[in-house]
Structure formats: C-alpha cells, structure tokens
Motif scaffolding. Sequence first.
Motif, PDB file in Angstrom:
ATOM      1  N   ASP A 198      -5.847   7.551   0.388  1.00 52.67           N
ATOM      2  CA  ASP A 198      -5.510   8.246  -0.557  1.00 52.67           C
ATOM      3  C   ASP A 198      -4.504   7.649  -1.505  1.00 52.67           C
ATOM      4  OD1 ASP A 198      -6.675  10.968  -1.034  1.00 52.67           O
ATOM      5  OD2 ASP A 198      -5.401  11.734   0.637  1.00 52.67           O
ATOM      6  N   VAL A 199      -4.190   6.307  -1.601  1.00 55.09           N
ATOM      7  CA  VAL A 199      -3.443   5.339  -2.322  1.00 55.09           C
ATOM      8  C   VAL A 199      -3.316   5.813  -3.829  1.00 55.09           C
ATOM      9  CG1 VAL A 199      -5.033   3.534  -2.728  1.00 55.09           C
ATOM     10  CG2 VAL A 199      -2.652   3.093  -2.558  1.00 55.09           C
ATOM     11  N   ASP A 200      -2.241   5.998  -4.292  1.00 58.00           N
ATOM     12  CA  ASP A 200      -1.993   6.379  -5.992  1.00 58.00           C
ATOM     13  C   ASP A 200      -2.592   7.717  -6.150  1.00 58.00           C
ATOM     14  OD1 ASP A 200      -0.956   5.663  -8.351  1.00 58.00           O
ATOM     15  OD2 ASP A 200      -3.010   4.992  -9.113  1.00 58.00           O
ATOM     16  N   HIS A 201      -2.567   8.800  -5.043  1.00 58.48           N
ATOM     17  CA  HIS A 201      -3.112   9.850  -5.480  1.00 58.48           C
ATOM     18  C   HIS A 201      -1.968  10.725  -6.429  1.00 58.48           C
ATOM     19  CE1 HIS A 201      -4.401  13.933  -4.838  1.00 58.48           C
ATOM     20  NE2 HIS A 201      -5.503  13.669  -4.079  1.00 58.48           N
ATOM     21  N   PRO A 202      -2.494  11.092  -7.482  1.00 65.57           N
ATOM     22  CA  PRO A 202      -1.576  11.816  -8.631  1.00 65.57           C
ATOM     23  C   PRO A 202      -1.197  13.193  -8.163  1.00 65.57           C
ATOM     24  CG  PRO A 202      -3.714  11.983  -9.347  1.00 65.57           C
ATOM     25  CD  PRO A 202      -4.009  11.411  -7.897  1.00 65.57           C
ATOM     26  N   ILE A 206       0.854  -1.088  -0.017  1.00 68.65           N
ATOM     27  CA  ILE A 206       0.008  -0.007   0.083  1.00 68.65           C
ATOM     28  C   ILE A 206       0.967   1.297   0.075  1.00 68.65           C
ATOM     29  CG2 ILE A 206      -1.762   1.466   1.440  1.00 68.65           C
ATOM     30  CD1 ILE A 206      -3.173  -0.959   0.044  1.00 68.65           C
ATOM     31  N   GLU A 207       1.766   1.229   0.747  1.00 68.56           N
ATOM     32  CA  GLU A 207       2.669   2.525   0.821  1.00 68.56           C
ATOM     33  C   GLU A 207       3.468   2.685  -0.463  1.00 68.56           C
ATOM     34  OE1 GLU A 207       5.448   4.902   4.120  1.00 68.56           O
ATOM     35  OE2 GLU A 207       5.272   2.525   4.439  1.00 68.56           O
ATOM     36  N   THR A 208       3.975   1.715  -1.030  1.00 66.66           N
ATOM     37  CA  THR A 208       4.682   1.481  -2.333  1.00 66.66           C
ATOM     38  C   THR A 208       3.871   2.478  -3.373  1.00 66.66           C
ATOM     39  OG1 THR A 208       5.840  -0.276  -1.954  1.00 66.66           O
ATOM     40  CG2 THR A 208       5.731   0.238  -4.140  1.00 66.66           C
ATOM     41  N   ASN A 209       2.245   2.213  -3.532  1.00 64.99           N
ATOM     42  CA  ASN A 209       1.689   2.790  -4.333  1.00 64.99           C
ATOM     43  C   ASN A 209       0.995   4.175  -4.010  1.00 64.99           C
ATOM     44  OD1 ASN A 209       0.336   0.709  -6.631  1.00 64.99           O
ATOM     45  ND2 ASN A 209       0.908  -0.407  -4.642  1.00 64.99           N
ATOM     46  N   TYR A 210       1.568   4.766  -2.750  1.00 66.08           N
ATOM     47  CA  TYR A 210       1.799   6.069  -2.553  1.00 66.08           C
ATOM     48  C   TYR A 210       2.597   6.768  -3.307  1.00 66.08           C
ATOM     49  CZ  TYR A 210      -2.120   6.091   0.934  1.00 66.08           C
ATOM     50  OH  TYR A 210      -3.271   6.094   1.602  1.00 66.08           O
ATOM     51  N   HIS A 211       2.646   8.060  -3.859  1.00 66.50           N
ATOM     52  CA  HIS A 211       3.303   8.864  -4.662  1.00 66.50           C
ATOM     53  C   HIS A 211       4.435   9.545  -3.903  1.00 66.50           C
ATOM     54  CE1 HIS A 211       0.849   8.675  -8.597  1.00 66.50           C
ATOM     55  NE2 HIS A 211       0.889   7.432  -7.835  1.00 66.50           N
ATOM     56  N   SER A 248     -13.195   7.280  -5.542  1.00 65.79           N
ATOM     57  CA  SER A 248     -13.420   5.947  -6.062  1.00 65.79           C
ATOM     58  C   SER A 248     -12.233   5.031  -6.457  1.00 65.79           C
ATOM     59  CB  SER A 248     -14.372   6.083  -7.207  1.00 65.79           C
ATOM     60  OG  SER A 248     -15.659   6.906  -7.051  1.00 65.79           O
ATOM     61  N   HIS A 249     -11.147   5.715  -7.077  1.00 60.16           N
ATOM     62  CA  HIS A 249      -9.989   5.025  -7.507  1.00 60.16           C
ATOM     63  C   HIS A 249      -9.322   4.504  -6.474  1.00 60.16           C
ATOM     64  CE1 HIS A 249      -6.309   4.061  -9.668  1.00 60.16           C
ATOM     65  NE2 HIS A 249      -5.825   4.955  -8.995  1.00 60.16           N
ATOM     66  N   HIS A 250      -9.024   5.323  -5.198  1.00 58.72           N
ATOM     67  CA  HIS A 250      -8.412   4.915  -3.836  1.00 58.72           C
ATOM     68  C   HIS A 250      -9.305   3.636  -3.261  1.00 58.72           C
ATOM     69  CE1 HIS A 250      -6.432   8.589  -4.367  1.00 58.72           C
ATOM     70  NE2 HIS A 250      -7.400   9.437  -3.658  1.00 58.72           N
ATOM     71  N   ALA A 251     -10.173   3.442  -3.368  1.00 57.70           N
ATOM     72  CA  ALA A 251     -11.170   2.498  -2.750  1.00 57.70           C
ATOM     73  C   ALA A 251     -10.912   1.190  -3.466  1.00 57.70           C
ATOM     74  CB  ALA A 251     -12.584   2.663  -2.362  1.00 57.70           C
ATOM     75  N   ALA A 252     -11.179   1.272  -4.900  1.00 58.17           N
ATOM     76  CA  ALA A 252     -11.025   0.277  -5.893  1.00 58.17           C
ATOM     77  C   ALA A 252      -9.721  -0.339  -5.855  1.00 58.17           C
ATOM     78  CB  ALA A 252     -11.329   0.702  -7.276  1.00 58.17           C
ATOM     79  N   ALA A 300     -17.959  -0.884   4.694  1.00 59.83           N
ATOM     80  CA  ALA A 300     -17.625   0.046   5.517  1.00 59.83           C
ATOM     81  C   ALA A 300     -16.197   0.780   4.959  1.00 59.83           C
ATOM     82  CB  ALA A 300     -17.129  -0.495   6.888  1.00 59.83           C
ATOM     83  N   VAL A 301     -15.198   0.245   4.664  1.00 62.85           N
ATOM     84  CA  VAL A 301     -13.964   0.823   4.251  1.00 62.85           C
ATOM     85  C   VAL A 301     -14.312   1.849   3.022  1.00 62.85           C
ATOM     86  CG1 VAL A 301     -11.683   0.579   2.865  1.00 62.85           C
ATOM     87  CG2 VAL A 301     -12.522  -0.824   5.042  1.00 62.85           C
ATOM     88  N   ILE A 302     -15.106   1.260   1.983  1.00 63.72           N
ATOM     89  CA  ILE A 302     -15.457   2.028   0.816  1.00 63.72           C
ATOM     90  C   ILE A 302     -16.279   3.198   1.132  1.00 63.72           C
ATOM     91  CG2 ILE A 302     -16.999   2.069  -1.399  1.00 63.72           C
ATOM     92  CD1 ILE A 302     -16.314  -0.979  -1.746  1.00 63.72           C
ATOM     93  N   ASP A 303     -17.198   3.148   2.034  1.00 63.77           N
ATOM     94  CA  ASP A 303     -18.003   4.165   2.372  1.00 63.77           C
ATOM     95  C   ASP A 303     -17.273   5.350   2.925  1.00 63.77           C
ATOM     96  OD1 ASP A 303     -21.011   5.188   2.858  1.00 63.77           O
ATOM     97  OD2 ASP A 303     -19.918   5.568   4.808  1.00 63.77           O
ATOM     98  N   MET A 304     -16.405   4.926   3.830  1.00 61.80           N
ATOM     99  CA  MET A 304     -15.330   5.844   4.498  1.00 61.80           C
ATOM    100  C   MET A 304     -14.596   6.424   3.700  1.00 61.80           C
ATOM    101  SD  MET A 304     -14.344   3.985   8.221  1.00 61.80           S
ATOM    102  CE  MET A 304     -13.886   5.332   8.954  1.00 61.80           C
ATOM    103  N   VAL A 305     -13.924   6.024   2.797  1.00 63.17           N
ATOM    104  CA  VAL A 305     -12.945   6.482   1.699  1.00 63.17           C
ATOM    105  C   VAL A 305     -13.860   7.392   0.839  1.00 63.17           C
ATOM    106  CG1 VAL A 305     -11.405   6.197  -0.206  1.00 63.17           C
ATOM    107  CG2 VAL A 305     -11.378   4.540   1.772  1.00 63.17           C
ATOM    108  N   LEU A 306     -15.047   6.933   0.435  1.00 62.79           N
ATOM    109  CA  LEU A 306     -15.881   8.012  -0.549  1.00 62.79           C
ATOM    110  C   LEU A 306     -16.045   9.230   0.475  1.00 62.79           C
ATOM    111  CD1 LEU A 306     -18.188   5.612  -2.375  1.00 62.79           C
ATOM    112  CD2 LEU A 306     -16.224   6.519  -3.175  1.00 62.79           C
ATOM    113  N   ALA A 307     -16.333   9.066   1.669  1.00 64.59           N
ATOM    114  CA  ALA A 307     -16.626  10.150   2.478  1.00 64.59           C
ATOM    115  C   ALA A 307     -15.641  11.248   2.585  1.00 64.59           C
ATOM    116  CB  ALA A 307     -16.937  10.010   3.972  1.00 64.59           C
TER     117      ALA A 307
END
Length: 419
Positions: free
Chosen positions: A230-234, A178-183, A260-264, A293-300
């Motif tokens: 915020d994983v893979d946030h550009p 997960i950390e590797t996929n943060y920029h 949506s991208h972060h959660a998916a 629950a995870v998806i809902d929180m990320v979308l929030a």
Amino acid sequence: MKLYEDQLQVLLVFAKDDAQSHSFCWACERAGFRCNVARTPEAALESFQEKNHDLIIIDHRHSRYFDAEALCRSIRSISCSHNTVIVAVVKRFEWQGVYYAKKKNGDSVQQNVKMTPVIGQGGCVCVCDGQVSSWSSSLTVFISRPLTYLGLKIFSRFGVCEFLSCPEATLRSWLQIIETNYHSSNSYHNSTHAADVLHATAYFLRKERVKQSLDPIDEVAALIAAAVHDVDHPGRTNSFLCNAGSELAILYNDTAVLESHHAALAFQITTRDDKCNIFKNIERNEYRTLRQAVIDMVLATEMTKHFEHVNKFVNSINKPLATLEENGDNGDEDSVKSILTAPENRILVKRMLIKCADISNPCRPLELCIEWAGRISEEYFAQTDEEKQQGLPVVMPVFDRNTCSIPKSQISFIDLLVT
C-alpha cells in the motif's frame, strides 16, 4: 519461533516508581524480556550505550523531573539507536492498553497504560513478544517506525538478506525509504497497516501447509509484497480516483489503479539508489522471477477480483485436498505435495496469503479489531465528505459520519469478505 535469538532488552526511564512503571516491569517479566530501570537521563544514556536496548519507555507525564523529548533526541543521536523503538507514557494518550500489576502484598490489580509516539509516525502493531508463530499473545505499543522495526526483525528471521546477498544496512535503508513513502496522515493506510500485514504474512508463512507449498524465493517475495503493498496510498479508493479523474487513474486506465501504483513505485524507489537496492546482487533471472511474484501479489489485493481469486483457490486447492481426505488419502504425502506445489497453485497460495493478511483485522484480538475498524471508517468518512464537497458520486454511502454504525459496517464486511 522468536524473531530474534536473544531476549528483547527494555529500558524504562522513570524518575519515580508508580503504578505505570510497575506495570511495565511486570509485563516485561511475564514476557521474558530483560528490563533495566533508569531514574535520570544521564543514567538512561549510560545504560543504553552499554546494552543497546531494543525498546525504551520514557515517562513523559512529569516534565519537572526531566525533558523526555530532549532525552529522545539524545538517544537518537547515538548511531546504534537505529533499530531501537522509543515510547513515551503521557497524560493525554492515543492508545490505552490494559495490563495487570502486582501490589507489594502480591495482589493483582488492573492498570491502564497510556502511550503515544514521541517522534515520527506511530501506530499499534503486535511486535513486543517477537513471535511469528503467535497471532494474539503480543503487547501492543505505539512505535515511531513500525515497518522499519518489525521489517528488520521479520526479514532477519526469514534470512532475506542472505537470500538477496544484501547487507543489513541496505535492507534498513530500503525499509526506511519505503516507510517514508507511506502517508502518516492516513488513519488506516499508513506504515502501521503495512507492518500489521507483514506480521500476518510472516505468521501464515510459518504454517506447515504453506511451507509445503512455497520455496524460499516465494517467502521472500511474500514478505516484500506485504511491506510495499500500500505504499503511497492516498487514503482514497480506486473508485474515488477514477471518478475524480486523477493522474493515477488516467495513467493506469482506471484499472487496478492503486495496486498498479504501489507495485510500480516500490520498484522505482528500490532500484533508483544503490544504497537501498536490495535486488542489486541477485542474478537477473532470479530478480525477474521475484519481481513478477511481488507484482502479482500486490495486484491480488485489488478487491474487485476478490471472489475470482477465492473461487480459483477453492476449486484448485481446497476441494482436491478435501477429496483426498474423504477418500482416506490425506496421509498420502505425494498426492498432497503434488497439489500444493503445482506452479499455478503456488501462485494461488501466495495471492490468498497476502489477501488474508490484508483483511485480517477482524480476526485480531478485540481491542485491535476495534482500533482498526475505527481507523478504516475514519478514512471512508473523509472520502464521503470529499465526494459530497466536490459533487462526485458517493461510492460508499453507508460511510456517512453522521449516520454510520461502525459495528454494523464491520459485520457486513466480515460476512461478505472475511468468512
């Protein structure tokens, strides 16, 4: 409460005593950490193999004494170093922290300790004192893998591995990927921000009212959501991606594109390899509940619905609790519990929890608040520059690097969204 039962073990590698080494020794003593000092790389390796320190601080200012980077690589080659944080003290620095050292006569003297990462990603994160219950009494350091390090500590404190029936090695692999996929190139939306939000989330989860409202599965979902939110946030906003016609904007129909991208992506990364699949051993229905629950929180965390979430929380939870207090019924535990544990209200609590954690930077100690303000501003400046270069609409004209007042922009942000 501490994130770990044992005292944090710190190894200082300094060829000679000076103000810097004395400052670190004093800081460790005050924080209650166990501190060892090594004068040579050989002594440092021997000490580390014996005690497996949590934090190693290497003097990298004087190359004539020893090769700090070679020592770092030697330590990293030892299998037990996975959870160890390595910090270098250098002449040219990225962060300056103020500590107070003691002279031999007992007088206190202020010292500036300058730190930067030796390898990998870096950033400031409040982890050294290991307290979830503490918001500001932390030492700030630059560490190479903030999300992995802090994630292992916090997830252990909340018993996440036990809840998910997954080995710690799987959790470590998951945090690392997960950390590797943060920029790391992003000044703000990087793994340090994820670690910061994770810390804030864990802090809020220890609050009594929150504990009354949430079940263990909610706590686990909140921690996972904070880590991946915020994983893979550009390093660009949703509006920029939509205006630029990016692939992500097209994929998600210009709606909550990044969230949506972060959660998916988080679930794609997790489930495609058993080595990092922390959900592998939980029951199907429990997984579906946790995933939702995870998806809902990320979308929030998507800011266009900020006020909608806040209003729902105020009307469904704050006002009813205030009414109980006005009527003298705030001691009625059953009434309070019925409000806090209603299924729809538990969802609101989780949403507000991660939202507060996500925008909590202005509430941090001043030096951290200023650091984060500079980082997010730099990201917005870069976006404005790119919008002008590509002829796109300028989404945030206030963030022009030639005219922007960062303090004023932060005051507006605080007035509008934080308070």
